[in-house]
Motif scaffolding. Structure first.
Motif, PDB file in Angstrom:
ATOM      1  N   MET B   1       0.828  -1.205   0.000  1.00 20.03           N
ATOM      2  CA  MET B   1       0.000   0.000   0.000  1.00 20.03           C
ATOM      3  C   MET B   1       0.864   1.257   0.000  1.00 20.03           C
ATOM      4  SD  MET B   1      -3.148   1.119   0.161  1.00 20.03           S
ATOM      5  CE  MET B   1      -3.885   2.711   0.393  1.00 20.03           C
ATOM      6  N   ALA B   2       1.800   1.295   0.948  1.00 21.27           N
ATOM      7  CA  ALA B   2       2.685   2.459   1.031  1.00 21.27           C
ATOM      8  C   ALA B   2       3.549   2.561  -0.220  1.00 21.27           C
ATOM      9  CB  ALA B   2       3.572   2.356   2.267  1.00 21.27           C
ATOM     10  N   LEU B 151       2.145  10.368   5.252  1.00 18.80           N
ATOM     11  CA  LEU B 151       1.106   9.418   5.644  1.00 18.80           C
ATOM     12  C   LEU B 151       1.758   8.133   6.106  1.00 18.80           C
ATOM     13  CD1 LEU B 151      -1.457   9.618   2.698  1.00 18.80           C
ATOM     14  CD2 LEU B 151      -1.805  10.356   5.057  1.00 18.80           C
ATOM     15  N   SER B 152       1.188   7.540   7.096  1.00 17.51           N
ATOM     16  CA  SER B 152       1.665   6.228   7.494  1.00 17.51           C
ATOM     17  C   SER B 152       0.722   5.186   6.917  1.00 17.51           C
ATOM     18  CB  SER B 152       1.681   6.124   9.031  1.00 17.51           C
ATOM     19  OG  SER B 152       2.992   5.863   9.448  1.00 17.51           O
ATOM     20  N   LEU B 153       1.238   4.399   6.009  1.00 17.85           N
ATOM     21  CA  LEU B 153       0.387   3.412   5.355  1.00 17.85           C
ATOM     22  C   LEU B 153       0.933   2.012   5.603  1.00 17.85           C
ATOM     23  CD1 LEU B 153      -0.362   5.117   1.934  1.00 17.85           C
ATOM     24  CD2 LEU B 153      -1.896   4.860   3.883  1.00 17.85           C
ATOM     25  N   PRO B 154       0.048   1.015   5.625  1.00 12.84           N
ATOM     26  CA  PRO B 154       0.514  -0.356   5.851  1.00 12.84           C
ATOM     27  C   PRO B 154       1.463  -0.802   4.743  1.00 12.84           C
ATOM     28  CG  PRO B 154      -1.813  -0.322   5.231  1.00 12.84           C
ATOM     29  CD  PRO B 154      -1.397   1.099   5.448  1.00 12.84           C
ATOM     30  N   GLY B 156       3.755  -4.411   4.126  1.00 13.82           N
ATOM     31  CA  GLY B 156       4.211  -5.686   4.660  1.00 13.82           C
ATOM     32  C   GLY B 156       3.624  -5.901   6.049  1.00 13.82           C
ATOM     33  N   ASP B 157       4.497  -6.140   7.050  1.00 14.28           N
ATOM     34  CA  ASP B 157       4.013  -6.420   8.389  1.00 14.28           C
ATOM     35  C   ASP B 157       3.686  -5.139   9.146  1.00 14.28           C
ATOM     36  OD1 ASP B 157       4.741  -8.893   7.601  1.00 14.28           O
ATOM     37  OD2 ASP B 157       6.708  -8.822   8.631  1.00 14.28           O
ATOM     38  N   GLY B 158       4.426  -4.076   8.821  1.00 13.43           N
ATOM     39  CA  GLY B 158       4.243  -2.884   9.634  1.00 13.43           C
ATOM     40  C   GLY B 158       3.700  -1.705   8.843  1.00 13.43           C
ATOM     41  N   TYR B 159       4.146  -0.530   9.239  1.00 15.45           N
ATOM     42  CA  TYR B 159       3.724   0.695   8.571  1.00 15.45           C
ATOM     43  C   TYR B 159       4.938   1.399   8.013  1.00 15.45           C
ATOM     44  CZ  TYR B 159      -1.068   0.353  10.182  1.00 15.45           C
ATOM     45  OH  TYR B 159      -2.342  -0.033  10.368  1.00 15.45           O
ATOM     46  N   ARG B 160       4.709   2.175   6.925  1.00 12.46           N
ATOM     47  CA  ARG B 160       5.819   2.919   6.384  1.00 12.46           C
ATOM     48  C   ARG B 160       5.310   4.299   6.016  1.00 12.46           C
ATOM     49  NH1 ARG B 160       9.379   3.501   2.179  1.00 12.46           N
ATOM     50  NH2 ARG B 160       7.864   2.986   0.586  1.00 12.46           N
TER      51      ARG B 160
END
Lengths: 237, 322
Positions: B1-2, B151-154, B156-160
């Protein structure tokens, strides 16, 4: 003074002599026709008068002014308007935009609108198609558009190159009627045609061209009655 | 997504650059039916003129062009952009008059070869020491490097974090404005109607009283100033300014040309569409497949389009003769 006079015009495409010293004149108010077979030099004559081709020698006078060698867009400004062979419609523009280009050199908005109304009165079918792309029109409609567009330039002399080409007989009739009407309203016309019988019916005077040379001229009715023209161009035996 | 969002941003910025350049190719082709190979060199000159002006103007304002922390007010960038557009517009006018106009009635191949000659001439004049020189330079920053949105977007496992930077937005916005102006000019004005008429048939256009030579000149001015804008915006994004004859410029021009062909050469809206299409293919291909092949995606797409739809996405089939 003649409206248009062409004197001893020579034109060549490379090594090929297309016109060999032709002369003609058009008086104000006339319909003059230039008839002849395929490749006789009819279109070359018109294209040279319009400035699209440069003559090797000879003189072209419009309203007493020498115009040979001038750029086509200057010649248009002086009121000498050509409807080219194949109608010269811009297929990628709408019918309306084609009409606007007819008045390209003019800026008198009120008069343009009046002329536009008059042209659309002459060709009601063009009015029905204003928003369409001109390329979607039938051949007859394209010819009507081409003439309507030329009228928007307020021609002093309107030159038509084979307006009947490829059209159904009924549409040819309509077009020739309008040509007569335009002339009655005061526009001088030089008509190039392969369809000699139609052309000789509407014209006052006629010229016959054969392989780049004028071989006959005179009143249209006289030429239509002459054996030579009847045999060669009217299909009589 | 990110990752997707970040790639999308880049593709939009790069796509608008391709589109701006492609417009010049397509307009000249539409009217004169030849590929102006010197067009990509106008982009280069646009970039180098911007660099030269920035180095003259910034010190006048008491700013150090080599210090990226001191970005000048935005009007300086606008002024440099406009000056580069005017300069390259004039250059485009001169090139057409001197190199192409004498060949108006010559076979198309002659004009094509001349265009290649003009291109080499511009590259090599540009590299002369007293013009721009043959070494790479660093373009001073003309806009503050601000993150407009973070923006913090999902991912993989975390957010980026996904960053929308001022430069990308400015590139997209400036291009959009220029393209809207062009759209208005071409489709809503008398001059634009005349341009489209000339592109359909020069002879018939001149029978309407249209001064064809002037329309051609205008087209070159228009195309060249858009190319200059692209050059300016390009060095805003990639400040490492390569020397005028560097192959990276050739590749940039080539891709923009591909954009014009994919959109349908001669078609103004097609050029814009083509620009974004190849930028998307290039950027997403580079991210999700492999960045080693980023050029391959573009040219592979070209081959596919030429096989499936040779007239391009918006191109019309060859004009019928009546």
């Amino acid at each position: 003074m003649s409206l248009l006079s062409v004197n001893d015009l020579w034109v060549s495409y490379g090594a090929i002599q297309a016109l060999r010293g032709i002369s003609l004149r058009v008086e104000p108010g006339e319909i003059v026709t230039l008839i002849g077979g395929n490749g006789a030099g009819k279109s070359t004559t018109l294209r040279t008068i319009s400035g699209l081709l440069q003559p090797r020698s000879g003189e072209i006078q419009f309203q007493g002014q020498a115009i040979q060698g001038r750029a086509p867009h200057h010649i248009v400004t002086s009121g000498l308007i050509q409807v080219p062979e194949g109608r010269g419609i811009f297929a990628n523009l709408t019918v309306d935009e084609n009409l606007q280009l007819g008045a390209f050199t003019r800026s008198d908005r009120v008069a343009i609108r009046k002329d536009r109304e008059r042209a659309l009165e002459l060709f009601p079918r063009v009015r029905e198609r204003l928003k369409q792309l001109a390329g979607t029109l039938s051949g007859g409609e394209q010819q009507m558009l081409a003439i309507a567009r030329a009228l928007l330039a307020r021609p002093k002399l309107l030159m038509l190159d084979e307006p009947s080409l490829g059209l159904a007989p009924q549409i040819v009739q309509t077009i020739f009627q309008v040509i007569r009407e335009i002339n009655r309203e005061g526009t001088t016309i030089l008509l190039v045609e392969q369809n000699a019988s139609m052309a000789l019916q509407v014209a006052h005077r006629a010229y016959v061209i054969e392989v780049g040379e004028m071989i006959m001229d005179g009143p249209a009715a006289e030429l239509a009655a002459s054996d030579e023209v009847r045999k060669a161009y009217l299909g009589a035996h | 997504m990110a990752d997707f969002a970040q790639t999308l941003m880049t593709a939009l910025a790069i796509g608008s650059l391709y589109a701006l350049i492609a417009l010049g190719y397509t307009m000249v082709y539409g009217i004169l039916k030849f590929i102006n190979f010197a067009h990509s060199d106008i982009v280069v000159l646009g970039a180098w003129v911007s660099y030269t002006l920035a180095n003259k103007i910034l010190p006048m304002l008491g700013l150090n062009p080599h210090n990226p922390e001191t970005a000048p007010p935005l009007w300086v960038g606008a002024l440099i952009l406009l000056s580069a557009m005017v300069a390259c517009g004039l250059l485009g006018f001169a090139i057409e008059r001197l190199a192409y106009k004498p060949l108006r009635r010559a076979p198309r191949l002659n004009v094509l070869i001349t265009a290649i000659g003009v291109s080499l001439l511009l590259q090599n004049i540009g590299q002369l020491n007293y013009v721009f020189g043959a070494s790479p330079q660093k373009m001073p920053a003309l806009m503050p490097n601000i993150d407009l949105l973070r923006l913090s977007l999902p991912s993989g496992d975390g957010y980026r974090d996904v960053v929308i930077g001022l430069v990308d937005v400015m590139i997209f916005a400036t291009s959009a404005v220029l393209m809207l102006v062009l759209e208005y000019l071409v489709f809503r004005t008398k001059l634009g109607t005349a341009m489209r008429a000339v592109s359909f048939s020069t002879d018939n256009a001149s029978l309407m009283g249209i001064p064809v030579d002037r329309v051609v000149s205008f087209t070159f001015v228009l195309g060249s100033s858009l190319a200059a804008a692209a050059g300016f915006l390009y060095v805003m994004k990639y400040p490492g300014l390569n020397q005028p004859a560097h192959s990276i410029w050739v590749l940039l021009g080539l891709k923009a040309f591909v954009a014009a062909v994919i959109g349908g050469i001669g078609n103004v809206r097609g050029a814009v569409l083509g620009g974004f299409v190849i930028a998307f293919v290039e950027q997403f291909g580079a991210f999700y497949i492999s960045s080693n092949y980023r050029d391959v995606y573009v040219f592979a797409l070209l081959i596919i389009i030429l096989l499936v739809r040779p007239t391009g996405l918006l191109g019309s089939p060859v004009r019928e003769k009546v």
